[in-house]
Design a protein around this motif. Structure first.
Motif, PDB file in Angstrom:
ATOM      1  N   ALA A  41     -25.399  65.407  12.285  1.00 26.45           N
ATOM      2  CA  ALA A  41     -25.489  64.741  10.986  1.00 26.45           C
ATOM      3  C   ALA A  41     -26.916  64.816  10.447  1.00 26.45           C
ATOM      4  CB  ALA A  41     -25.026  63.294  11.096  1.00 26.45           C
ATOM      5  N   ALA A  42     -27.892  64.638  11.325  1.00 23.95           N
ATOM      6  CA  ALA A  42     -29.300  64.718  10.911  1.00 23.95           C
ATOM      7  C   ALA A  42     -29.648  66.147  10.492  1.00 23.95           C
ATOM      8  CB  ALA A  42     -30.212  64.264  12.039  1.00 23.95           C
ATOM      9  N   ILE A  43     -29.159  67.123  11.238  1.00 25.30           N
ATOM     10  CA  ILE A  43     -29.425  68.535  10.924  1.00 25.30           C
ATOM     11  C   ILE A  43     -28.844  68.880   9.555  1.00 25.30           C
ATOM     12  CG2 ILE A  43     -28.914  70.917  11.601  1.00 25.30           C
ATOM     13  CD1 ILE A  43     -29.014  69.868  14.557  1.00 25.30           C
ATOM     14  N   ILE A  44     -27.604  68.486   9.325  1.00 28.66           N
ATOM     15  CA  ILE A  44     -26.959  68.752   8.032  1.00 28.66           C
ATOM     16  C   ILE A  44     -27.681  67.993   6.920  1.00 28.66           C
ATOM     17  CG2 ILE A  44     -24.822  68.404   6.718  1.00 28.66           C
ATOM     18  CD1 ILE A  44     -23.336  69.016   9.407  1.00 28.66           C
ATOM     19  N   GLY A  45     -28.211  66.818   7.244  1.00 25.81           N
ATOM     20  CA  GLY A  45     -28.973  66.030   6.280  1.00 25.81           C
ATOM     21  C   GLY A  45     -30.189  66.778   5.747  1.00 25.81           C
TER      22      GLY A  45
END
Length: 77
Positions: A41-45
């Motif tokens: 989720a952080a990477i996609i963020g």
């Protein structure tokens, strides 16, 4: 001191990217703090869809594949 995040699942390319960043920084005499980010989720963020991704001082500078030594040197300048 540069704040660097390497975004990825922990694959070999991610590990190689971390090692290469640390080696180039040491050669250049630049202090770096490298953080590994594995939370998808952080990477996609960050908007990164291909890993490893690299974030330097809050800005995405690379995504997909191991970066070259020259590219890393440019980030550290």
């Amino acid at each position: 001191m540069k704040d660097i995040k390497v975004l990825g699942s922990g694959c070999a390319s991610c590990k190689n990217t971390i090692a290469l960043i640390e080696a180039v920084a040491q050669e250049a005499g630049v202090g770096v703090q490298v953080e590994k980010v594995q939370d998808m989720a952080a990477i996609i963020g960050y908007g990164v869809m291909a890993t490893p991704g690299v974030v330097v001082d809050g800005k995405v500078v690379h995504a997909g594949g191991v970066p070259s030594r020259d590219k890393i040197r440019a980030w550290l300048d």
